[in-house]
Design an enzyme around this catalytic site. Structure first.
Site, short mmCIF file in Angstrom:
data_model
loop_
_atom_site.label_atom_id
_atom_site.label_comp_id
_atom_site.label_asym_id
_atom_site.label_seq_id
_atom_site.Cartn_x
_atom_site.Cartn_y
_atom_site.Cartn_z
N ASP A 51 0.83 -1.20 0.00
CA ASP A 51 0.00 0.00 0.00
C ASP A 51 0.87 1.25 0.00
O ASP A 51 0.36 2.38 -0.08
CB ASP A 51 -1.02 -0.01 1.15
N SER A 52 2.20 1.06 0.00
CA SER A 52 3.13 2.18 -0.20
C SER A 52 2.87 2.83 -1.56
O SER A 52 3.29 3.96 -1.80
CB SER A 52 4.58 1.70 -0.11
N LYS A 119 -1.37 -9.42 2.88
CA LYS A 119 -0.56 -9.02 4.04
C LYS A 119 -1.40 -8.08 4.91
O LYS A 119 -2.09 -7.22 4.39
CB LYS A 119 0.72 -8.31 3.60
N GLU A 188 9.26 -4.55 10.23
CA GLU A 188 9.70 -3.25 9.71
C GLU A 188 10.19 -2.33 10.82
O GLU A 188 9.57 -2.24 11.90
CB GLU A 188 8.53 -2.57 8.96
O1 KIV Z 1 3.55 -1.08 1.62
C1 KIV Z 1 4.69 -1.59 1.51
O2 KIV Z 1 5.41 -1.38 0.52
C2 KIV Z 1 5.14 -2.44 2.60
C3 KIV Z 1 6.59 -2.75 2.67
C4 KIV Z 1 7.35 -1.59 3.11
C5 KIV Z 1 6.85 -3.94 3.50
O3 KIV Z 1 4.37 -2.80 3.43
#
Ligand code: KIV
Length: 270
Positions: A51-52, A119, A188
């Site tokens: 979700d980044s 996730k 993280e």
């Molecule tokens: O959203 C994302 O890219 C993530 C990673 C930083 C693990 O959760």
């Protein structure tokens, strides 16, 4: 330099879990579209549609406003570009706030995309939700430590595991998520000493980001590691190329070629 892709092996839950026993470090990278996913497909063990993307692609200040529609759209693109990859969809904020909502949304993800897993962020507080998902045949990757979806409730992005108390809480979080049936856990922004203890305390692989080299694998956001994100460089990011500068140089060259009419050449015309 060409990359010889002779060791590519399509991943599944069993192989990912076994990698810990076999001491094979796992490599995960984010991707948000078909083009880049195809480039990563036969190199990385797992592709995360994180979700980044709400920050790097949608230009928002945090991940909180990402929607399930957005995640499904990008996951479809990633799965189209990289059908052999083990692709994980990051469930956005608010889509797994209770067991029923979580299962309904996870089933939607499985029905509308080819994601192999989802996730979710959270430790002991989310264990019963993770259990409900896994007992209903959803493959779940956990995410503990610095959890971007908790940014407002935690008052910022804070490195975790600095005190004995917090370190013990994180170990309890990891054990709870493992017991709930997750197949792996992202750790993280955690002090590496604590990440080591967590990794030793559980039997499923830990995938670190900003957690030292003591975890069972690593994950990086593609636009960070390829140097496309210019605003700041977190300490844990390594730039494997200077993407932003290379793109700017190339586009600048293109503009110069247009202006001096050297592009297109006769070879490039019909
Ligand atoms: O959203 C994302 O890219 C993530 C990673 C930083 C693990 O959760």
């Amino acid at each position: 330099m060409s990359i010889i892709k002779n060791d590519f092996e399509k991943m599944n839950i069993t192989k990912i879990k076994n990698s810990k026993k076999n001491a094979k470090k796992l490599t995960m990278i984010t991707a948000y579209d078909a083009l880049f996913a195809k480039l990563f497909e036969e190199i990385a063990d797992m592709i995360l549609v994180g979700d980044s993307l709400n920050m790097s692609f949608a230009g928002r200040p945090d991940t909180l406003s990402a929607t399930l529609e957005q995640m499904i759209y990008h996951t479809k693109a990633v799965c189209n570009g990289a059908p052999k990859a083990f692709t994980i969809l990051d469930m956005p904020f608010g889509t797994y706030i209770n067991k029923d909502i979580a299962l309904k949304n996870a089933v939607r993800v499985y029905q509308e995309t080819n994601a192999a897993a989802i996730k979710v962020e959270g430790g002991e507080d989310k264990a019963s939700i993770v259990k409900h998902l896994t007992t209903n045949s959803i493959a779940v990757m956990g995410h503990i430590g610095l959890m971007p979806q908790y940014v407002r409730s935690e008052g910022g992005y804070k490195v975790r595991g600095k005190t004995l108390e917090d370190s013990e809480q994180l170990i309890r979080d990891a054990i709870a998520i493992e017991k709930a049936g997750a197949f792996a856990i992202v750790i993280e922004g955690v002090m590496s000493e604590t990440a080591k203890k967590i990794t030793e305390a559980i039997n499923i692989p830990t995938i670190g980001i900003g957690a030292g080299n003591v975890t069972d694998g690593q994950v990086l956001v593609w636009s960070d590691m390829l140097g496309f994100f210019e605003d700041f460089k977190p300490k844990f990011v390594r730039h494997y190329m200077d993407g932003a500068q290379e793109v700017k140089n190339a586009v600048n060259q293109y503009r110069n070629d247009v202006q001096d009419t050297s592009f297109p050449s006769q070879k490039e015309e019909y």
